[in-house]
Design a protein around this motif. Structure first.
Motif, PDB file in Angstrom:
ATOM      1  N   VAL A 138      -5.437-108.371  43.371  1.00  0.00           N
ATOM      2  CA  VAL A 138      -4.335-108.123  42.248  1.00  0.00           C
ATOM      3  C   VAL A 138      -3.018-108.528  42.750  1.00  0.00           C
ATOM      4  N   MET A 178       1.166-106.752  46.361  1.00  0.00           N
ATOM      5  CA  MET A 178       0.738-106.581  45.096  1.00  0.00           C
ATOM      6  C   MET A 178       1.688-106.012  44.209  1.00  0.00           C
ATOM      7  N   CYS A 186      -6.801-102.068  43.262  1.00  0.00           N
ATOM      8  CA  CYS A 186      -6.134-102.974  43.811  1.00  0.00           C
ATOM      9  C   CYS A 186      -6.589-103.268  45.031  1.00  0.00           C
ATOM     10  N   ILE A 215       1.430-100.713  46.839  1.00  0.00           N
ATOM     11  CA  ILE A 215       1.733-101.188  45.510  1.00  0.00           C
ATOM     12  C   ILE A 215       3.372-101.155  45.365  1.00  0.00           C
TER      13      ILE A 215
END
Length: 222
Positions: free
Chosen positions: A182, A1, A177, A212
């Protein structure tokens, strides 16, 4: 993501305006937007439409064209009368410390000029952090000149709230997330948080299960 993190400000000024931010959002093309808003302010911005800061105006225009969710993540419960206490602190710092207050106001005027000319490229640059450090130093000088223990205590408590807000903001983003698909998010937060937020992201990368891929202003204009 992937999440693109853009540092902003809450009021329009010169090159830092709604259309400039809208162009950034359109360039990112996010499937979700994370906003530095409490749930109450989110309601004012999008349901009552009584809050018209830079970010909310740009996001309202974007979501009128593209149906993407935008989520308030600044949900830390602030102390009672937080804003009024904060205003009283800075009123004394800006006007109550004589020459030190004059230096602080003059410096902030210079920063406003830079923001007006360079806009988001400045807010997302290391030079922003350097000026925030200079601002903190001038505030410290004003606090020392005033020599008011109660004022110092209020100021330091205000700084503690800011740090706790940042932790909750990041907690909310990572939690969202984990629970949602996402792929390409956008996070907007004030540039005063830049150095601290970047440091916290670096620390979380060592321990967070949910990884992330953070992108920044320089990545979308490289």
């Amino acid at each position: 993501m992937k999440i693109t993190l853009i540092f902003s400000r809450h009021k329009e000024h010169g090159a830092c305006n709604v259309q400039a931010l809208l162009k950034i959002i359109e360039r990112v093309k996010p499937d979700v937007i994370f906003e530095e808003l409490s749930e109450a302010l989110y309601q004012e911005a999008y349901e009552e439409k009584t809050l018209n800061n830079l970010e909310s105006m740009a996001i309202r225009e974007y979501v009128s064209k593209y149906d993407v969710p935008h989520i308030p993540v600044d949900t830390y419960q602030k102390p009672p009368n937080y804003e009024s206490i904060q205003n009283s602190i800075f009123d004394k710092l800006f006007y109550g410390a004589g020459y030190e207050s004059f230096q602080l106001r003059s410096f902030l005027d210079q920063v406003q000029t830079v923001i007006g000319e360079y806009g988001f490229s400045y807010l997302n640059d290391d030079s922003n952090d350097m000026n925030m450090e200079k601002q903190a130093s001038l505030i410290h000088a004003a606090l020392e000149k005033l020599n008011d223990p109660k004022l110092k205590d209020k100021y330091h408590k205000d700084r503690e709230v800011v740090l706790k807000r940042e932790d909750v903001i990041l907690d909310n983003v990572y939690t969202c997330c984990k629970g949602n698909d996402v792929k390409n998010g956008l996070m907007l937060i004030g540039s005063g948080h830049r150095r601290s937020i970047l440091r916290k992201i670096e620390e979380r990368a060592k321990t967070e299960f949910s990884k992330i891929n953070w992108h920044y202003f320089s990545d979308i204009y490289s």
